[in-house]
Scaffold this active site. Structure first.
Site, PDB file in Angstrom:
ATOM      1  CE  LYS A  79     -53.048 -38.851  47.357  1.00  0.00           C
ATOM      2  NZ  LYS A  79     -52.950 -38.223  46.867  1.00  0.00           N
ATOM      3  CB  SER A 154     -49.071 -37.839  45.323  1.00  0.00           C
ATOM      4  OG  SER A 154     -50.666 -37.010  46.576  1.00  0.00           O
ATOM      5  CB  SER A 178     -52.013 -34.159  45.169  1.00  0.00           C
ATOM      6  OG  SER A 178     -50.403 -34.316  45.453  1.00  0.00           O
TER       7      SER A 178
HETATM    8  N1  GLN Z   1     -46.570 -32.187  44.640  1.00  0.00           N
HETATM    9  C1  GLN Z   1     -46.482 -31.402  45.671  1.00  0.00           C
HETATM   10  C2  GLN Z   1     -46.028 -31.725  46.722  1.00  0.00           C
HETATM   11  O1  GLN Z   1     -45.352 -32.670  46.065  1.00  0.00           O
HETATM   12  C3  GLN Z   1     -48.132 -31.533  46.072  1.00  0.00           C
HETATM   13  C4  GLN Z   1     -48.392 -32.567  46.742  1.00  0.00           C
HETATM   14  C5  GLN Z   1     -49.569 -33.402  47.482  1.00  0.00           C
HETATM   15  O2  GLN Z   1     -50.826 -31.548  47.117  1.00  0.00           O
HETATM   16  N2  GLN Z   1     -50.020 -34.052  47.858  1.00  0.00           N
HETATM   17  O3  GLN Z   1     -46.246 -31.711  47.340  1.00  0.00           O
END
Ligand code: GLN
Length: 480
Positions: A79, A154, A178
């Protein structure tokens, strides 16, 4: 044989038996990447030259009997918020679009010691803020099962790359879901370790008290292999814990699985619920005892998350001032601060900086941040109580299957709701894994197995039991 389709375990075996070379394996992955990346946009950077070099070096080591580990020569995707020295780390943001890392994250250092090959850096929501990979400055990633849909986020780039066999395995990061939510939406496995089990050193911070790096893989067995390599104490991360692995298997007949009654909520897709209920029955058939548990404070988890996370985000994001890193615009100091941030950061990131700055401001701190920290303790206590009755918990990973691109971008609150089942786990600091458990409307559904603190190996073992007995994992009936 299409080598890019192999799992880590399968590839490692063939490499060991000298039936394939790392160069063949790596080449097959790059061919697949070159064929599909325009369509899927899973990778931001592709390291073709470097990757082939690493593969050749791995093959030479093997010929001389000097292989560094079981995964020497296995190509992985990383990532783009994890630093690899000498390459771009953009975090899916314009402000870091020209930022070259000057050091390796601890997880990368560990992977380098094993001889793994790096294929490239994967697309993500800007600074990991999002649930669909649509907030990336580099454009959205598409779900390989249906390219009109999002891959989740994400870590959507990593999940799509694994699902589309554009790598053998990948790393993602998880602050509120994410790793697990994109794994679920793309039909792959994703593990969020116990907070503190994997070093965050070199992971670009989003909300430091919640962030964890973890594997996204084709099978549970593969997740285990990567997890064992990246986990462990690191003096460079003050929240990293000194904890030895225990790969001890709980005997199935003694293992109790809790199903939290609050996790089958209104608004959950009926088809998804059906698949999850079937999966719970499968566990029962395997000999596990199913018990009902209650996590009453989980209903406040999203509210708590959207105070704690932006508070930490607003402070972490202060370092992007146009001077220390990446993009720099403007004439004088103030102008540089304002222009670089105004132009370099996207709407979702700005929204969270403002929310966090507000929650932490004097006069509001007690009402928001402090209150949220208190409710966080209540949520943690709920989990502690549940784990007195059960060894692990089963829930859906996401209330729906992958949604359409643009479906939720104009309504941040609906987008936030897609993490309703994953966020409480980060708030409680416990481990959870998402594994594929079937299809709803021809799209993958993920089952979340949650463990007590430091129960990472236990949930991996339980997930593996399911994997070995049901054949649900590794389904890839899409066609692109
Ligand atoms: N979707 C969640 C957010 O928008 C989690 C993001 C993540 O785990 N980095 O914060």
């Amino acid at each position: 044989m299409e080598l890019n389709k192999l799992t880590i375990k399968e590839a490692a075996k063939l490499l060991k038996e000298k039936k394939i070379t790392s160069l063949d394996l790596t080449k097959a992955c790059f061919e697949r990447i070159n064929k599909l990346n325009k369509k899927l946009n899973a990778y931001i950077s592709i390291f073709e030259k470097e990757g082939m070099g690493q593969a050749r070096a791995s093959d030479q080591r093997r010929v001389r009997g000097l292989s560094k580990s079981e995964i020497d020569g296995i190509p992985l995707a990383i990532k783009d918020n994890i630093n690899i020295e000498g390459s771009l780390t953009t975090c899916g943001s314009s402000i870091l679009s020209n930022y070259t890392s000057s050091f390796d994250a601890t997880v990368i250092e560990k992977l380098k010691k094993t001889g793994a090959v790096f294929l490239g850096k994967t697309n993500m929501d800007e600074f990991a803020m999002g649930s669909s990979t649509e907030t990336s400055y580099f454009g959205p990633t598409k779900n390989p099962w249906d390219i009109s849909r999002v891959p989740g986020g994400s870590s959507g780039g990593s999940a799509a790359a694994v699902a589309a066999d554009m790598c053998i395995g990948a790393l993602g990061s998880d602050t509120g879901g994410s790793i697990r939510q994109p794994a679920s939406l793309c039909g792959t496995v994703g593990l969020k370790p116990t907070y503190g089990m994997v070093s965050r050193y070199g992971l670009v911070a989003m909300a430091s008290s919640l962030d964890q790096i973890g594997p996204i893989t084709k099978t549970v067995e593969d997740a285990k292999i990567l997890y064992k390599i990246i986990a462990g104490y690191d003096p460079m991360d003050s929240t990293s814990v000194k904890k030895a692995f225990s790969d001890q298997r709980l005997a199935v007949r003694n293992t109790k699985i809790g199903v939290p009654k609050e996790y089958f909520v209104k608004g959950m897709d009926k088809e998804v619920e059906k698949v999850i209920r079937e999966a719970i029955k499968d566990f029962e058939k395997l000999g596990y005892k199913i018990v009902e548990v209650s996590l009453p404070y989980s209903r406040y988890a999203l509210a708590v998350y959207y105070v704690i996370m932006p508070s930490e985000v607003s402070s972490n994001m202060a370092r992007y001032d146009g001077i220390k890193y990446g993009m720099s615009e403007g004439q004088n100091l103030l102008d540089v601060y304002m222009k670089s941030r105004a132009e370099g950061l996207g709407d979702e990131v700005k929204r969270r900086i403002m929310l966090g700055t507000f929650a932490l401001s004097s006069g509001y701190y007690d009402a928001y941040y402090l209150k949220a920290k208190k409710v966080q303790t209540k949520i943690k206590e709920d989990f502690d109580k549940a784990f007195e009755k059960a060894d692990c918990l089963l829930t859906p990973t996401s209330p729906t299957v992958a949604f359409k691109i643009n479906e939720k971008t104009s309504d941040p609150l609906t987008m936030y709701l897609s993490d309703i089942f994953t966020v409480p786990i980060n708030i409680a600091g416990v481990p959870a894994i998402s594994i594929p458990c079937g299809l709803a409307n021809n799209m993958p559904v993920g089952l979340q197995i949650i463990g007590p603190q430091f129960g990472d190996q236990a949930i991996l073992n339980i997930a593996q039991e399911y994997e070995q007995n049901t054949g649900q994992i590794g389904q890839r009936n899409w066609n692109i």
